[in-house]
Design an enzyme around this catalytic site. Sequence first.
Site, mmCIF file in Angstrom:
data_model
loop_
_atom_site.group_PDB
_atom_site.id
_atom_site.type_symbol
_atom_site.label_atom_id
_atom_site.label_comp_id
_atom_site.label_asym_id
_atom_site.label_seq_id
_atom_site.Cartn_x
_atom_site.Cartn_y
_atom_site.Cartn_z
ATOM 1 N N GLU A 1 85.540 -12.307 25.816
ATOM 2 C CA GLU A 1 86.340 -14.147 25.487
ATOM 3 C C GLU A 1 88.059 -14.111 25.922
ATOM 4 O OE1 GLU A 1 85.493 -17.944 21.997
ATOM 5 O OE2 GLU A 1 85.809 -16.123 21.912
ATOM 6 N N LYS B 1 81.317 -23.097 27.858
ATOM 7 C CA LYS B 1 81.186 -23.197 26.463
ATOM 8 C C LYS B 1 80.070 -24.625 25.955
ATOM 9 C CE LYS B 1 81.995 -21.282 21.805
ATOM 10 N NZ LYS B 1 82.782 -20.460 20.701
ATOM 11 N N CYS C 1 81.287 -16.473 22.473
ATOM 12 C CA CYS C 1 81.279 -15.920 20.562
ATOM 13 C C CYS C 1 80.073 -16.441 20.366
ATOM 14 C CB CYS C 1 82.929 -17.410 20.944
ATOM 15 S SG CYS C 1 83.077 -17.368 18.953
#
Length: 531
Positions: free
Chosen positions: A286, A350, A404
């Site tokens: 990430e 995301k 994440c």
Amino acid sequence: MEKLAGKVMLLWGGRKALLTLGAGAVGALALAPFDIFATMFVAFTLLVWIMDGTASEPDAGWFSRIWPAFLTGWLFGFGYFAAGLWWLGNALLEDGAEFAWAIPLASLGLPFVLAVFYGLATVVARLLWSNGPGRITALALGFGLAEWLRSFVLTGFPWNAIGYAAMPVPLLMQPAHILGIAGMNILAVFVFSVPALLGTRRGAVPGLLLAALLIVADLGYGFWMLGKAPDADAKEVSVRIVQPMSGLESDISDAERAALFEDLIKLGGMPPKSGDRPPQLIVWPETSIPFILSQNQSAFTRIDEMLGDGQVLVAGAVRAEDSAPGTPHRYYNSVYAFGSDGEIIGAADKVHLVPFGEYLPFEDFLKNIGLETIAANASGGYSAATRHTVLTLPGIGSVYPLICYEAIFPTEIDEEGETAADVLLNVTNDTWFGYTPGPYQHFQAARITAVEVGKPMIRAADSGISAIIDPQGRIISGAGLQTKGVVDATLRFGSVATWSKSARNINFWLLCVISLIAASFSRFSFVSDYN
């Protein structure tokens, strides 16, 4: 145990409150990295006995009657979450001391709020409480509903759900693809609470027999699933995960950013060990690319030079999107896919952002009082994508990016239709949490998500824990916490036949109905001494 149970039931005041807090804290030892799941038997046995001794005035109002039960659950939850999430304060120090003032809010404030869900759990249980074994079922129902609410209320934070404590190893994880973590929460609380019946005797035999049957079924199903032969026709892909230990520093020079990027290039382009296949898929974690790609065209050239024929790179990066003149850019926490010529062949943003970490709830108000996101950028925070995007990689297959902590929300993963994928791809940067239980807890939840949806997972973490995981939750290869290097392995893209997401939801609600019926039957079959 009857004598001990009697002493616990008769406690009151400060001693009772301390024992309830302590019971929750002891239960947290069942979580990763300790995995002492026997402590949950102690925690929930004590909670049942404490609930047995929690009484209210029969003539009191409704609120006064449920308050003692709510307070009991809240104290238990506060002890559990404070002991299990204390490390959150570490995230506020990793990028300097700017947010040090908020450490109490993270380490104690969040547990304070999360404990409300467990207070609601014990209220539900209390409404169905009895002298008999049904009170165990009532407690399981209450916690099952509380954990279900915790998975989506206020965007959701199902971290350290009780069910995770019952699945420390792949052998015990396999029922997750039938019941999901939601259903496992109910069964886990029931089994963890059953020893309390030894202290009151009533209903002990059937309760213990049922718990033993559930444990045997879990073990037997686990042995069966882990013993199944892999799909011989499944595609095998050689994968390299880069774990660069690049850190979190945002205020660094262009020269330092260039050095971090070159380190990624060096690790990604390392020759394979003698006899190993060159990686077809290389994964960086990430936000590993330390600059905005559109502002650094030379990066594409370096990626082109790193990649060989047929190789694909998937890398985490911040994506900037142009906006109207005079307004700031919109920024996204994203992953890019690069073909062997260094050109972008796909991207995904995301969807589920971290409150206060990546965006501010009630932004206008909180910014006016001086607050900002921890992972701030030029516009203050990140924007969320409206839906998940599957990346189709040439010569490899389709991957489902989870950035994440999106990996701890299995119910948000689209498993069918156009969004079905061969493999889950979790990129994360757990450097925020340092050398604490946080990365271990995150990794354990991600493994169980892989089992629940029946897909293999590639997990790239900046500072660990990185791993290639099969659909049964077994680690094929990995790198430990706070280590630098690469993970090379061959991953079989075959999935495990699982129940669909809708079927798992039905199974969860079926368990809720069964628990409600059992608890209600017990309540009407036994005369309660505590109402």
